[in-house]
Design a protein around this motif. Structure first.
Motif, short mmCIF file in Angstrom:
data_model
loop_
_atom_site.label_atom_id
_atom_site.label_comp_id
_atom_site.label_asym_id
_atom_site.label_seq_id
_atom_site.Cartn_x
_atom_site.Cartn_y
_atom_site.Cartn_z
N THR B 120 0.85 -1.19 0.00
CA THR B 120 0.00 0.00 0.00
C THR B 120 0.88 1.24 0.00
O THR B 120 2.04 1.20 0.40
N THR B 155 -8.72 3.10 4.35
CA THR B 155 -8.07 3.59 5.57
C THR B 155 -7.95 2.37 6.48
O THR B 155 -8.50 1.31 6.16
N PRO B 156 -7.27 2.51 7.60
CA PRO B 156 -7.23 1.36 8.51
C PRO B 156 -8.61 0.89 8.94
O PRO B 156 -8.77 -0.26 9.34
N ASN B 157 -9.61 1.76 8.86
CA ASN B 157 -10.95 1.36 9.28
C ASN B 157 -11.71 0.61 8.19
O ASN B 157 -12.49 -0.28 8.49
N LYS B 347 -5.47 -10.53 13.92
CA LYS B 347 -5.79 -9.11 13.77
C LYS B 347 -6.76 -8.96 12.61
O LYS B 347 -6.64 -9.66 11.62
N THR B 350 -8.04 -5.09 8.00
CA THR B 350 -7.83 -3.69 7.68
C THR B 350 -6.82 -3.05 8.61
O THR B 350 -6.11 -2.13 8.24
N ALA B 351 -6.76 -3.51 9.82
CA ALA B 351 -5.79 -2.95 10.74
C ALA B 351 -4.39 -3.23 10.25
O ALA B 351 -3.50 -2.41 10.34
N GLN B 352 -4.20 -4.41 9.67
CA GLN B 352 -2.88 -4.72 9.15
C GLN B 352 -2.58 -3.91 7.90
O GLN B 352 -1.46 -3.48 7.70
N GLY B 354 -3.42 -1.05 7.44
CA GLY B 354 -3.08 0.28 7.90
C GLY B 354 -1.63 0.42 8.29
O GLY B 354 -1.13 1.52 8.45
N THR B 355 -0.93 -0.66 8.45
CA THR B 355 0.47 -0.55 8.81
C THR B 355 1.33 -0.11 7.64
O THR B 355 2.54 -0.09 7.72
N ASN B 356 0.69 0.19 6.58
CA ASN B 356 1.28 0.96 5.50
C ASN B 356 1.95 0.20 4.38
O ASN B 356 1.65 0.46 3.24
N SER B 360 0.60 -7.11 4.10
CA SER B 360 -0.44 -7.17 5.12
C SER B 360 -1.57 -8.02 4.61
O SER B 360 -1.89 -8.02 3.43
#
Lengths: 175, 419
Positions: B120, B155-157, B347, B350-352, B354-356, B360
Motif C-alpha cells: 500500500t 483507511t485502517p478502518n 488481527k 484492515t488494521a494490518q 493500515g500498517t502501511n 499485510s
C-alpha cells in the motif's frame, strides 16, 4: 455598440464596469481552488458554489450578455474539470446563469444587498434546475433533489453573495 | 449579416450552448439495453430512425401480407420438422445445463483463489471536487508513486473508494458514496451479496438484496471481492436502515465505517495478488474439504456433538467436540503462502493494511496461530506440519475452532454454497 447603450440611453445611472485581466482570470481560479480545498477541512463549506457567485458578480457588473455568457461558460467548464462529470454539465448551467444575470443586470439595480440576495437566490434555483434537467434528460441519471437542502444552500449562497460582492466591488474599474 | 449583428447576444448564447451540448453529447454514454452508447449517437439515431422505421414498417407489412396470407406452401411439413428439432434441442439443453453445473463446481474447486494485499502507499488528501454532486477526492500521490487507475483506496478502518484518474503527482479518488461508484459487498451475518452504491445525497445503499431476506440494522457489510477492485473482507460499514418497499429488493441504507467527509490520509492498495491455496503434502483430499477451507465454517455446535452430523456424538466422525471443520484459519499451512502472511495473526485485516507497506493480510480476518508451522516456520514448514501424516485420505479440519476476528457469525459451507 454595447447592448447597454442600446437599451439604456435614457438611464444615465446604469454603470458598466470592467475588470483587470488578473482579476478576470485569477479570481475564478482562486475561488474555485478554494472551493475544492476548504471542504477537506470544513465539510460544510462544500455547500457554497463560488463559481456561481463569481458568474453572477461578473455578469451584473459588466452588464454585457456576451461577456456574461462567456464568463459563465469558462467558469463552469473549469468546475467541470475538477469533477468526474463530462465537460459541459456545469458549463451549460453557468452559461445560462451568466446570460440571464447580465440581462437582468441591465434592467434592475443590483448594487444594494437586498437585490443581490434575491438575485443570487433566484439564479441558484435556475442553476440547480438546469443542472438537474441535464443530468436527468441528457445523461439519464435518476437524480432526486432534496428541496430542504437546496433551499438552505440557496439561502447560504445568497448570504455569502452579499458579503462577497461587497468585497469584490474593490476590483471594479469604471468603464 | 444584419440579422447576426442585431441578435449578437442571442447568437453567442446559442453558439456557446450548442458547443457545450455537443461536447457533452460526445462524452456522455447512456445505458441502453445493449450497453452504453454515446448520447450523440443516440441523438443521431433518434433523428434518423423514425424515417427508417417508416420504410421498414411499410416494407415488412407488404412482405407480411405476401408471406402470411399468400405464400403458405410447405407450412405443415415445416411445422412437423421444427417440432422434432425442438424436442431434440430440449434434450440437448438439459444435458448442457448439467454440464454447465458441473463446470461451475469444478471451477470453484480448481480456480478458487484468494486476494491478498501486498503493498500500500500512504497518501494525503489535498482537495475535493468542490461540488456536492461529485464525491471526489484528490490525493498527493500519482503515477510517479506507482498509482494506477482502479486501485482500491482504504483507511485502517475500511473502504474509501477507488482511483479514478491518475496524474503525475496527484490522483483522483472516486468515493464509495458517489452515485457512479459501486462496490461488491457481503453482509457478514447472512453472507448475502449485493452491490453497495452511492446515492446523489452522498449516502450508501446496498442494492439487490431480495425483500424476503432477513437483514437487520447493525449488520456489518464487507467487500465481497467480486468487483476485482477491492480485496475481499474489507469493512464498508453497517446497515443503518432497512425498508421493505414495493420493489423486489430491500432498500438498505448503509452507514460507512469511514468518515468520508473528514478524510485526511488514505492508503492506496498498489499491489494485491491472487494466491491459490497450497495443498501440497496433504495427500488426496476431498472436494468438500477444499471448499471447507475457503468458505465460512458451520455454526458452533454444543460440546460433544458432531457439527457435520447434528444429533450424533463427535467421536463417530472423528471430529473433536465443539470444533469447526476447515475454516481457513485452522489450516494456515495450506493457505499461508509466506512467512509474514502466516505470522500475522489474530488481527482484523484492515488494521494490518493500515500498517502501511508490505504483505499485510487483508482477506483473512480470522487467522489464528497454527500450532506447528504457521507462526514460526513459514511456508517450508507447512508440508512438514501436515505432510508427515500418512497419505491416506483424511478430513482436514479437526482442530479446535476459533471465533472469527471480524465477528462474523459462522455459517455452514453447505448453506454458503447454496447461495
Amino acid at each position: 455598440m454595447r447592448a447597454t447603450d442600446l437599451s439604456y440611453t435614457s438611464r444615465e445611472q446604469v454603470e458598466v464596469y470592467r475588470f483587470s485581466w488578473i482579476v478576470s482570470i485569477g479570481l475564478p481560479l482562486l475561488m474555485v481552488g478554494l472551493q475544492a480545498y476548504v471542504p477537506v477541512r470544513l465539510h460544510y463549506f462544500g455547500v457554497f458554489d463560488f463559481g456561481l457567485l463569481l458568474t453572477i458578480f461578473f455578469a451584473v457588473s459588466r452588464r454585457s450578455q456576451v461577456s456574461g455568457t462567456l464568463t459563465g461558460a469558462a467558469i463552469g467548464m473549469l468546475q467541470d474539470g475538477l469533477t468526474h462529470s463530462p465537460f459541459g454539465l456545469f458549463g451549460i448551467a453557468k452559461t445560462l446563469v451568466g446570460y440571464g444575470a447580465s440581462s437582468i443586470g441591465i434592467r434592475i439595480d443590483v448594487e444594494n444587498p437586498g437585490s443581490r440576495f434575491l438575485l443570487t437566490f433566484f439564479f441558484y434555483g435556475v442553476h440547480q434546475a438546469v443542472f438537474l434537467a441535464i443530468q436527468r434528460e441528457l445523461m439519464g441519471q435518476q437524480i432526486h433533489l432534496n428541496p430542504g437542502h437546496e433551499a438552505g444552500a440557496a439561502v447560504a449562497n445568497s448570504l455569502m453573495a452579499v458579503f462577497l460582492f461587497a468585497l469584490l466591488n474593490r476590483f471594479k474599474i469604471r468603464d | 449579416m444584419n440579422i447576426f449583428s442585431r441578435h449578437k447576444n442571442t447568437v453567442v448564447l446559442a453558439t456557446v450552448l450548442l458547443a457545450q451540448f455537443l461536447a457533452l453529447a460526445v462524452q456522455v454514454k447512456r445505458q441502453t439495453a445493449d450497453g452504453p452508447v454515446r448520447v450523440i449517437r443516440l441523438l443521431a439515431v433518434s433523428a434518423i430512425s423514425p424515417f427508417e422505421r417508416l420504410f421498414i414498417y411499410s416494407g415488412s407489412n407488404i412482405r407480411g401480407i405476401w408471406a402470411n396470407y399468400i405464400d403458405l406452401r410447405n407450412v405443415r411439413h415445416d411445422n412437423l420438422r421444427l417440432k422434432a428439432e425442438s424436442e431434440q434441442m430440449r434434450l440437448d439443453r438439459a444435458r448442457e445445463q448439467e454440464d454447465a453445473r458441473q463446470a461451475r463446481r469444478l471451477q470453484a474447486l480448481l480456480e478458487f483463489k484468494e486476494q491478498w494485499i501486498d503493498k500500500t502507499v500512504a497518501a494525503q488528501v489535498i482537495g475535493t471536487s468542490g461540488m456536492e454532486t461529485s464525491r471526489l477526492l484528490y490525493i498527493d500521490k500519482g503515477s510517479k508513486d506507482g498509482i494506477k487507475a482502479d486501485m482500491a483506496v482504504i483507511t485502517p478502518n475500511g473502504v474509501v473508494g477507488k482511483i479514478l484518474a491518475v496524474y503525475g503527482d496527484t490522483s483522483q479518488v472516486l468515493m464509495i458514496n458517489d452515485p457512479t461508484s459501486g462496490v461488491g459487498a457481503t453482509l457478514v451475518n447472512s453472507r448475502l451479496q449485493g452491490i453497495a452504491k452511492g446515492t446523489p445525497e452522498g449516502e450508501i445503499q446496498l442494492n439487490y438484496i431480495m425483500s424476503d431476506e432477513p437483514v437487520q440494522a447493525g449488520d456489518m457489510l464487507i467487500t465481497s471481492g467480486g468487483d476485482h477492485v477491492f480485496p475481499k473482507g474489507l469493512t464498508i460499514g453497517s446497515v443503518a436502515k432497512v425498508n421493505t418497499g414495493r420493489s423486489l429488493f430491500l432498500e438498505i441504507k448503509v452507514k460507512p465505517i469511514v468518515e468520508l467527509n473528514r478524510l485526511e490520509e488514505v492508503l492506496v492498495i498498489t499491489e494485491q495478488k491472487l494466491r491459490a491455496p497450497d495443498t501440497t503434502g496433504l495427500g488426496p483430499i476431498r472436494a468438500s474439504d477444499i471448499l471447507a477451507q475457503h468458505l465460512p465454517g458451520v455454526p458452533q455446535t454444543p460440546a460433544g456433538m458432531d457439527p457435520l452430523h447434528p444429533g450424533q456424538p463427535a467421536a463417530q466422525s472423528g471430529t473433536q467436540p465443539g470444533t469447526q471443520p476447515g475454516t481457513p484459519a485452522q489450516n494456515a499451512p495450506t493457505v499461508g503462502g509466506t512467512a509474514k502472511a502466516a505470522a500475522t495473526t489474530a488481527k482484523p485485516a484492515t488494521a494490518q493494511a493500515g500498517t502501511n507497506t508490505t504483505n499485510s493480510q487483508a482477506t483473512k480476518p480470522q487467522t489464528t496461530k497454527q500450532p506447528t508451522a504457521g507462526t514460526t516456520a513459514g511456508p517450508t514448514a507447512a508440508p512438514k506440519a501436515t505432510g508427515s501424516k500418512p497419505a491416506t485420505p483424511k478430513p482436514i479440519a479437526t482442530k479446535p475452532a476459533s471465533p472469527n476476528a471480524d465477528g462474523a457469525k459462522p455459517k455452514s459451507a453447505a448453506s454458503e454454497g447454496a447461495r
